[in-house]
Design a protein around this motif. Sequence first.
Motif, PDB file in Angstrom:
ATOM      1  N   SER A 152      -1.069  10.379  -2.989  1.00  0.00           N
ATOM      2  CA  SER A 152      -1.910   9.184  -3.002  1.00  0.00           C
ATOM      3  C   SER A 152      -2.474   8.935  -4.393  1.00  0.00           C
ATOM      4  N   ARG A 153      -2.770   7.682  -4.624  1.00  0.00           N
ATOM      5  CA  ARG A 153      -3.381   7.255  -5.877  1.00  0.00           C
ATOM      6  C   ARG A 153      -4.538   6.344  -5.499  1.00  0.00           C
ATOM      7  N   VAL A 154      -5.708   6.618  -6.050  1.00  0.00           N
ATOM      8  CA  VAL A 154      -6.881   5.800  -5.754  1.00  0.00           C
ATOM      9  C   VAL A 154      -6.689   4.424  -6.375  1.00  0.00           C
ATOM     10  N   CYS A 155      -6.962   3.396  -5.582  1.00  0.00           N
ATOM     11  CA  CYS A 155      -6.842   2.021  -6.052  1.00  0.00           C
ATOM     12  C   CYS A 155      -8.031   1.679  -6.950  1.00  0.00           C
ATOM     13  N   HIS A 206      -8.610   3.061   0.460  1.00  0.00           N
ATOM     14  CA  HIS A 206      -8.791   2.849  -0.974  1.00  0.00           C
ATOM     15  C   HIS A 206      -7.740   3.577  -1.803  1.00  0.00           C
ATOM     16  N   THR A 207      -6.646   3.963  -1.158  1.00  0.00           N
ATOM     17  CA  THR A 207      -5.565   4.636  -1.868  1.00  0.00           C
ATOM     18  C   THR A 207      -4.251   3.907  -1.632  1.00  0.00           C
ATOM     19  N   ASP A 208      -3.346   4.061  -2.579  1.00  0.00           N
ATOM     20  CA  ASP A 208      -1.956   3.663  -2.396  1.00  0.00           C
ATOM     21  C   ASP A 208      -1.194   4.939  -2.078  1.00  0.00           C
ATOM     22  N   TRP A 252      -8.179   6.336   4.291  1.00  0.00           N
ATOM     23  CA  TRP A 252      -7.293   6.236   3.128  1.00  0.00           C
ATOM     24  C   TRP A 252      -7.175   4.815   2.584  1.00  0.00           C
ATOM     25  N   LYS A 289       0.828  -1.206   0.000  1.00  0.00           N
ATOM     26  CA  LYS A 289       0.000   0.000   0.000  1.00  0.00           C
ATOM     27  C   LYS A 289       0.865   1.260   0.000  1.00  0.00           C
TER      28      LYS A 289
END
Length: 116
Positions: free
Chosen positions: A107-110, A78-80, A76, A6
């Motif tokens: 962050s990047r949304v998964c 649902h984010t990487d 958070w 993650k």
Amino acid sequence: MSINDKVSATPEARELLAEIIADHGPVLFHQSGGCCDGSSPMCYPRGDFIVGDQDVLLGHIGDTPVFISASQFEAWKHTDLIIDVVPGRGGMFSLDNGREKRFLTRSRVCAAPVRE
């Protein structure tokens, strides 16, 4: 609790992390949710920070563990998270302080799993 994969880091963050480890020995990150440091990842000597029962292990950057509080993980999850470096001063107690560059979390949304 432990979650794998993650968290990642940019080459610039890995370089700064290597400098800090050379100066201080093994460290860990704890993703701040505090008011003073915003959402900066705080970098501490591994023996100086007590990881709480409610902290979540997001993964590792090399050998460096990255933790987040359970309540912040819930927001958070649902984010990487991507640890990066930008100009500026680190958090008051973070080891990046005083180096004229600091860690920053992006962050990047998964992608949501496809259900059939």
